[in-house]
Design an enzyme around this catalytic site. Structure first.
Site, PDB file in Angstrom:
ATOM      1  N   HIS A   1     -29.040   1.262  38.333  1.00 46.03           N
ATOM      2  CA  HIS A   1     -29.621   2.457  37.712  1.00 46.03           C
ATOM      3  C   HIS A   1     -30.161   3.359  38.816  1.00 46.03           C
ATOM      4  O   HIS A   1     -30.717   2.871  39.802  1.00 46.03           O
ATOM      5  CB  HIS A   1     -30.733   2.039  36.743  1.00 46.03           C
ATOM      6  CG  HIS A   1     -31.179   3.137  35.820  1.00 46.03           C
ATOM      7  ND1 HIS A   1     -30.294   3.958  35.143  1.00 46.03           N
ATOM      8  CD2 HIS A   1     -32.419   3.557  35.464  1.00 46.03           C
ATOM      9  CE1 HIS A   1     -30.981   4.819  34.408  1.00 46.03           C
ATOM     10  NE2 HIS A   1     -32.273   4.605  34.593  1.00 46.03           N
TER      11      HIS A   1
ATOM     12  N   TYR B   1     -61.763  21.370  13.526  1.00 44.47           N
ATOM     13  CA  TYR B   1     -62.809  20.471  14.029  1.00 44.47           C
ATOM     14  C   TYR B   1     -63.432  21.036  15.292  1.00 44.47           C
ATOM     15  O   TYR B   1     -62.718  21.469  16.205  1.00 44.47           O
ATOM     16  CB  TYR B   1     -62.222  19.098  14.361  1.00 44.47           C
ATOM     17  CG  TYR B   1     -61.793  18.296  13.150  1.00 44.47           C
ATOM     18  CD1 TYR B   1     -62.713  17.911  12.167  1.00 44.47           C
ATOM     19  CD2 TYR B   1     -60.468  17.911  12.996  1.00 44.47           C
ATOM     20  CE1 TYR B   1     -62.302  17.174  11.068  1.00 44.47           C
ATOM     21  CE2 TYR B   1     -60.055  17.163  11.906  1.00 44.47           C
ATOM     22  CZ  TYR B   1     -60.986  16.796  10.935  1.00 44.47           C
ATOM     23  OH  TYR B   1     -60.590  16.070   9.852  1.00 44.47           O
TER      24      TYR B   1
ATOM     25  N   LYS C   1     -31.274   4.205  22.852  1.00 39.49           N
ATOM     26  CA  LYS C   1     -32.533   3.469  22.700  1.00 39.49           C
ATOM     27  C   LYS C   1     -33.612   4.396  22.137  1.00 39.49           C
ATOM     28  O   LYS C   1     -33.413   5.614  22.060  1.00 39.49           O
ATOM     29  CB  LYS C   1     -32.947   2.869  24.037  1.00 39.49           C
ATOM     30  CG  LYS C   1     -33.152   3.866  25.154  1.00 39.49           C
ATOM     31  CD  LYS C   1     -33.054   3.161  26.502  1.00 39.49           C
ATOM     32  CE  LYS C   1     -33.100   4.125  27.646  1.00 39.49           C
ATOM     33  NZ  LYS C   1     -34.307   4.098  28.407  1.00 39.49           N
TER      34      LYS C   1
ATOM     35  N   ARG D   1     -23.348   6.134  31.529  1.00 44.65           N
ATOM     36  CA  ARG D   1     -24.399   5.790  30.555  1.00 44.65           C
ATOM     37  C   ARG D   1     -25.337   6.969  30.285  1.00 44.65           C
ATOM     38  O   ARG D   1     -26.526   6.886  30.536  1.00 44.65           O
ATOM     39  CB  ARG D   1     -25.258   4.630  31.083  1.00 44.65           C
ATOM     40  CG  ARG D   1     -24.564   3.336  31.387  1.00 44.65           C
ATOM     41  CD  ARG D   1     -25.604   2.224  31.589  1.00 44.65           C
ATOM     42  NE  ARG D   1     -26.652   2.587  32.517  1.00 44.65           N
ATOM     43  CZ  ARG D   1     -26.649   2.328  33.817  1.00 44.65           C
ATOM     44  NH1 ARG D   1     -25.661   1.647  34.356  1.00 44.65           N
ATOM     45  NH2 ARG D   1     -27.651   2.705  34.579  1.00 44.65           N
TER      46      ARG D   1
ATOM     47  N   CYS E   1     -55.048  18.950  14.204  1.00 50.96           N
ATOM     48  CA  CYS E   1     -55.597  17.861  13.386  1.00 50.96           C
ATOM     49  C   CYS E   1     -54.514  16.789  13.181  1.00 50.96           C
ATOM     50  O   CYS E   1     -53.405  16.919  13.672  1.00 50.96           O
ATOM     51  CB  CYS E   1     -56.048  18.388  12.030  1.00 50.96           C
ATOM     52  SG  CYS E   1     -57.133  19.819  12.091  1.00 50.96           S
ATOM     53  N   MET E   2     -54.843  15.749  12.430  1.00 52.90           N
ATOM     54  CA  MET E   2     -53.891  14.649  12.264  1.00 52.90           C
ATOM     55  C   MET E   2     -52.610  15.099  11.538  1.00 52.90           C
ATOM     56  O   MET E   2     -51.504  14.707  11.931  1.00 52.90           O
ATOM     57  CB  MET E   2     -54.546  13.501  11.486  1.00 52.90           C
ATOM     58  CG  MET E   2     -53.724  12.230  11.489  1.00 52.90           C
ATOM     59  SD  MET E   2     -54.459  10.889  10.545  1.00 52.90           S
ATOM     60  CE  MET E   2     -55.899  10.492  11.508  1.00 52.90           C
ATOM     61  N   ASP E   3     -52.754  15.915  10.507  1.00 51.39           N
ATOM     62  CA  ASP E   3     -51.602  16.264   9.676  1.00 51.39           C
ATOM     63  C   ASP E   3     -51.311  17.755   9.623  1.00 51.39           C
ATOM     64  O   ASP E   3     -50.381  18.181   8.952  1.00 51.39           O
ATOM     65  CB  ASP E   3     -51.845  15.803   8.224  1.00 51.39           C
ATOM     66  CG  ASP E   3     -52.414  14.415   8.185  1.00 51.39           C
ATOM     67  OD1 ASP E   3     -51.709  13.498   8.656  1.00 51.39           O
ATOM     68  OD2 ASP E   3     -53.562  14.240   7.740  1.00 51.39           O
TER      69      ASP E   3
ATOM     70  N   ARG F   1     -37.145  -1.239  39.882  1.00 51.06           N
ATOM     71  CA  ARG F   1     -37.419  -1.659  38.504  1.00 51.06           C
ATOM     72  C   ARG F   1     -36.620  -2.935  38.269  1.00 51.06           C
ATOM     73  O   ARG F   1     -36.605  -3.807  39.128  1.00 51.06           O
ATOM     74  CB  ARG F   1     -37.057  -0.502  37.550  1.00 51.06           C
ATOM     75  CG  ARG F   1     -37.780  -0.547  36.225  1.00 51.06           C
ATOM     76  CD  ARG F   1     -37.543   0.688  35.366  1.00 51.06           C
ATOM     77  NE  ARG F   1     -36.161   0.807  34.914  1.00 51.06           N
ATOM     78  CZ  ARG F   1     -35.724   1.745  34.076  1.00 51.06           C
ATOM     79  NH1 ARG F   1     -36.555   2.655  33.610  1.00 51.06           N
ATOM     80  NH2 ARG F   1     -34.468   1.802  33.709  1.00 51.06           N
TER      81      ARG F   1
HETATM   82  C1  LIG Z   1     -30.464   1.640  32.324  1.00 43.61           C
HETATM   83  C2  LIG Z   1     -30.368   3.017  31.759  1.00 43.61           C
HETATM   84  N1  LIG Z   1     -29.178   3.640  31.727  1.00 43.61           N
HETATM   85  C3  LIG Z   1     -29.037   4.891  31.231  1.00 43.61           C
HETATM   86  C4  LIG Z   1     -30.122   5.586  30.737  1.00 43.61           C
HETATM   87  C5  LIG Z   1     -29.924   6.990  30.202  1.00 43.61           C
HETATM   88  O1  LIG Z   1     -30.638   7.899  30.994  1.00 43.61           O
HETATM   89  P1  LIG Z   1     -30.594   9.482  30.699  1.00 43.61           P
HETATM   90  O2  LIG Z   1     -31.256   9.651  29.377  1.00 43.61           O
HETATM   91  O3  LIG Z   1     -31.382  10.070  31.807  1.00 43.61           O
HETATM   92  O4  LIG Z   1     -29.187   9.870  30.683  1.00 43.61           O
HETATM   93  C6  LIG Z   1     -31.371   4.973  30.748  1.00 43.61           C
HETATM   94  C7  LIG Z   1     -32.533   5.703  30.225  1.00 43.61           C
HETATM   95  O5  LIG Z   1     -33.589   5.730  30.732  1.00 43.61           O
HETATM   96  C8  LIG Z   1     -31.508   3.661  31.283  1.00 43.61           C
HETATM   97  O6  LIG Z   1     -32.693   3.049  31.318  1.00 43.61           O
END
Ligand SMILES: Cc1ncc(COP(=O)(O)O)c(C=O)c1O
Length: 369
Positions: free
Chosen positions: A164, A264, A37, A220, A309-311, A135
């Site tokens: 999780h 700045y 993600k 995961r 700065c920005m860039d 969550r």
């Molecule tokens: C539902 C879920 N699974 C797995 C992960 C992966 O976590 P990590 O990057 O700590 O391995 C995340 C990331 O936040 C998550 O939200």
């Protein structure tokens, strides 16, 4: 020095991602879902995901359905799953593309069921349980009933059950064991009712490394895929390799007289004649306006002076008299025998390495090795 034509770029070592995924497979002994993600934690969604799949990841976990659909369009041979919330009106698209969705709430699941019917294909769902994180997730107490009910919804196919972990990176705390106990009780109930689905998953990176019992038949990991540590209390095995370097170039080097303001609002004044460089990275690239920033120039550590700065921002180059316009400047990564890690930057910015890499600017080109 050979130029790539860029003034600010991220180099992603795909070999490092492949190595880390192979190690996660070896360590866990089960299927690996690479969590990709947020543009693969800033590493670039498609290329990072392809590397993970080449190394044997069989699942790709994302947070938004559009990320999953982008992976499907690339034809990657791994099952995509949206781990967070998806709007019901996208369920037909998900079903048609083979994108798995997380479900934890009856009303939303019912809406998915109605929409998935339009796709003419089942929507694979994974029931998500809140075993203690506070969550997303259904309560595990009446979890068996929920899974039974889900299985009866037309168009939905329950493929997985997951939870999780909130504190798997702090292995001495009791939280993970109590979360896993609640999850185990749910799984026992599902077994007794003959409702255990094909996939059971709970472990993020820290869970995968610190809690073998949390691996079930799918892990995961996200941050470990990219070779970054889950936290100070949960370092990676030493052979994991960080995949990301962040680089820029010197745009100017000049001597300024004593008492000269820099940038700045003159947050820095030269105290003597000083060699000041300008480097092509700014807050629009994700380089934060925080004190204490450093960079590497010609293998030496130098301080950022004045405000970012920005860039661009300014470097104190007295220790690097050989520095020249066009020199490569490292913000994260190695140069010669010196290195600046994402973890070090996170400490300086009082945040976590996750936020450092996810916060790198969209405009920064990703270059793949
Ligand atoms: C539902 C879920 N699974 C797995 C992960 C992966 O976590 P990590 O990057 O700590 O391995 C995340 C990331 O936040 C998550 O939200």
């Amino acid at each position: 020095m050979h130029s790539n034509g860029q003034t600010n770029w991220i180099e992603v070592d795909l070999g490092a991602i492949r190595h880390n995924v192979r190690r996660l497979r070896e360590i866990s002994g089960v299927e690996v879902m690479a969590v990709v993600k947020a543009n693969a934690y800033g590493h670039g969604l498609v290329d990072a995901s392809r590397a993970a799949v080449e190394a044997g990841a069989t699942w790709l976990g994302v947070a938004r359905i559009d990320e999953a659909l982008a992976l499907v369009r690339e034809g990657l041979h791994a099952r995509p799953i949206v781990l967070g919330y998806t709007e019901p009106e996208r369920a037909a698209e998900a079903a048609a593309a083979g994108v798995r969705l997380a479900v934890y709430e009856r009303e939303v699941a019912q809406a998915y069921s109605r929409c998935a019917g339009q796709a003419g294909q089942p929507l694979f769902v994974h029931a998500k349980f809140d075993t203690g994180m506070g969550r997303l997730g259904h309560s595990p107490q009446d979890g068996v009933e929920f899974v039974r009910w889900l299985g009866g919804q037309p168009g939905l196919q329950v493929e997985g059950v997951f939870t999780h972990l909130a504190e798997a990176d702090e292995p001495h705390k009791p939280t993970t064991l109590s979360q896993l106990a609640r999850f185990e009780a749910l799984l026992a109930g599902l077994d007794a009712a003959g409702l255990r689905p094909q996939y059971i998953h709970a472990a993020n990176s820290a869970g995968t490394l610190n809690f073998p019992q949390a691996r079930y038949n799918l892990v995961r990991p996200g941050i470990a895929v990219f070779g970054l540590q889950p936290s100070e209390t949960s370092p990676l095995p030493p052979d994991f390799r960080p995949a990301l370097s962040w680089k820029a170039r010197l745009a100017s080097v000049k001597m300024l007289p004593p008492g000269h303001g820099i940038g700045y609002n003159f947050k820095y004044f030269t105290s003597r004649e000083e060699r000041i460089g300008v480097v092509t990275v700014g807050y629009a690239d994700g380089f934060r306006r925080r004190p204490g920033n450093q960079a590497l120039v010609r293998g030496k550590r130098v301080n950022v002076v004045g405000g970012v700065c920005m860039d661009q921002c300014m470097l104190q180059l007295d220790g690097v008299p050989e520095a020249q316009i066009g020199d490569e400047v490292v913000l994260i990564g190695q140069q010669g025998s010196e290195s600046i890690t994402a973890e070090e930057v996170a400490r300086r910015w009082e945040t976590i390495d996750y936020e450092v890499v996810c916060g790198l600017g969209a405009r920064v080109p990703r270059v793949y090795r």
